[in-house]
Design an enzyme around this catalytic site. Structure first.
Site, PDB file in Angstrom:
ATOM      1  N   SER A  83       0.917  -1.238  -0.117  1.00 58.13           N
ATOM      2  CA  SER A  83       0.004  -0.139   0.120  1.00 58.13           C
ATOM      3  C   SER A  83       0.869   1.400   0.084  1.00 58.13           C
ATOM      4  CB  SER A  83      -0.885  -0.001   1.222  1.00 58.13           C
ATOM      5  OG  SER A  83      -1.665  -1.000   1.201  1.00 58.13           O
ATOM      6  N   GLU A 103      -2.691 -14.115   1.093  1.00 58.52           N
ATOM      7  CA  GLU A 103      -3.043 -13.309   2.252  1.00 58.52           C
ATOM      8  C   GLU A 103      -4.568 -13.668   2.511  1.00 58.52           C
ATOM      9  OE1 GLU A 103      -2.367  -8.741   3.458  1.00 58.52           O
ATOM     10  OE2 GLU A 103      -2.789  -9.236   1.633  1.00 58.52           O
TER      11      GLU A 103
END
Length: 384
Positions: free
Chosen positions: A131, A246
């Site tokens: 991110s 994930e």
């Protein structure tokens, strides 16, 4: 207790396997960090990580040839349940549940030999550099620049919301190596040590006053060309594979399972565990958790068979995180005035801590809104 080989462990029936796992955890877990009320740092969970490493139990789902246990989904679920039942802390697991499986599938043999054993030994602790300030849910909008300078890539830019970057000595990042074409193109997957010149880590204190997240800045950071995983400019494909791993990890029923056990204990402590309203909600949560476990097992088995993890895995993460939030909402209702306590009521009972832990779970790893859009477009074939 008797020390069993992996073959002997696999030969046990499910009850025997559960008893052995439970007994070993109870005999070896460091009691001073039982039922933590926050995500522990490396210096706090290192003894447990290394105990699991010595035992060979760090990676139940990895193939044995890479140092894993090679367990089926049902046995992996037993290990999750027993660790949650005892209140074991989550270790620094980015290398275990995300990077490791991705390297096994997509890395060069040299990269596998170099990095996988060091993940298992605890020599390398990883964080995830995905991110950015303007590239969170829209990850493909990332702008971390990787300039080609001969035998190195030179990185300039920033990553944010990096979990436990202040503990890690390595980071895997997505960087833009080519600015032409679609935004999903020209992205590469790179590995670099956190002590590289030009890397700066700045912790972020979150709502529960804990520095679990960090910003990471890159100022002319040089990364050797052999630290690219897979093909240059094809990193989006590897990024999606890792996000699948994930979402399986985040979709594990361990948080909801632990939360439901604590909800029942809290109701008992507050004298509400016999009330019809509680029994009704507890039964509904229990049935939802049973569904989640069955869904989780199906994805773990697909992963073990080497089948690709498609966009439908998003449903697993949505179901788990939203169930966990509803369970912690119920905790606050039952806790009454105790819901505002910053410290646990007693060991393992911290309604406010559980509530705060559940809040961001529907955001990290892909927000529920984005994941629903992915399911709509990629699975149900609905119009954008």
């Amino acid at each position: 207790m008797q020390d069993l080989s992996l073959d002997e462990l696999a030969a046990l029936d499910e009850d025997g396997f559960r008893r052995h796992v439970r007994g070993w955890i109870e005999a070896n877990y460091p009691l001073e960090v039982r039922h933590p009320t926050r995500r522990l740092h490396w210096h706090e969970n290192r003894p447990w990580y290394l105990a699991l490493s010595r035992k060979g139990w760090l990676t139940p789902g990895w193939p044995r040839e890479y140092g894993g246990m090679g367990l089926d989904a049902a046995r992996q679920l037993v290990m999750i349940e027993e660790m949650e039942r005892f209140g074991a802390a989550r270790v620094n697991d980015m290398g275990l549940v995300m990077l490791g499986p991705m390297l096994i599938r997509h890395a060069s043999e040299e990269q596998k030999r170099r990095f996988l054993p060091r993940i298992l030994s605890g020599e390398d602790i990883w964080c995830q550099g995905y991110s950015e300030p303007n590239a969170g849910s829209d990850l493909a909008a990332l702008r971390l620049d990787a300039a080609d300078e001969g035998d190195h890539w030179v990185l300039n830019g920033q990553k944010t919301w990096i979990t436990l970057a202040n503990d890690a000595n390595w980071i895997f990042v997505l960087a833009r190596t080519n600015k032409g074409g679609r935004k999903q193109e020209g992205i590469s997957f790179l590995l670099l040590p956190m002590d590289s010149p030009g890397v700066t880590v700045r912790p972020i204190v979150n709502l529960d006053l804990h520095d679990e997240f960090c910003e990471v800045f890159f100022d002319n950071v040089r990364v050797p060309k052999d630290m690219v995983v897979g093909e240059v400019d094809k990193g989006w494909n590897y990024a999606k594979a890792l996000l699948g791993f994930e979402r399986i990890a985040i979709g594990s029923p361990k948080l909801s399972s632990s939360g439901l056990a604590r909800l029942r204990a809290l109701a008992a402590a507050m004298g509400k565990d016999k009330e019809p309203a509680f029994l009704d909600s507890y039964a509904r949560f229990s049935m939802e958790l049973a569904d989640l476990k069955a869904l989780y097992e199906s994805y773990v088995e697909r992963l073990k068979r080497g089948e690709p993890i498609g966009p439908d895995v998003s449903i697993l993460k949505i179901v788990q995180t939203e169930l966990f939030q509803r369970i912690t909402d119920a905790m606050l209702e039952i806790a009454g005035g105790n819901a505002g306590l910053l410290e646990p009521m007693e060991e393992g009972l911290h309604p406010a801590g559980s509530f705060l832990l559940a809040r961001p779970s529907t955001i990290f790893g892909g927000s529920s809104e984005i994941l629903r859009n992915i399911l709509a477009r990629s699975v149900l074939d609905l119009p954008a």
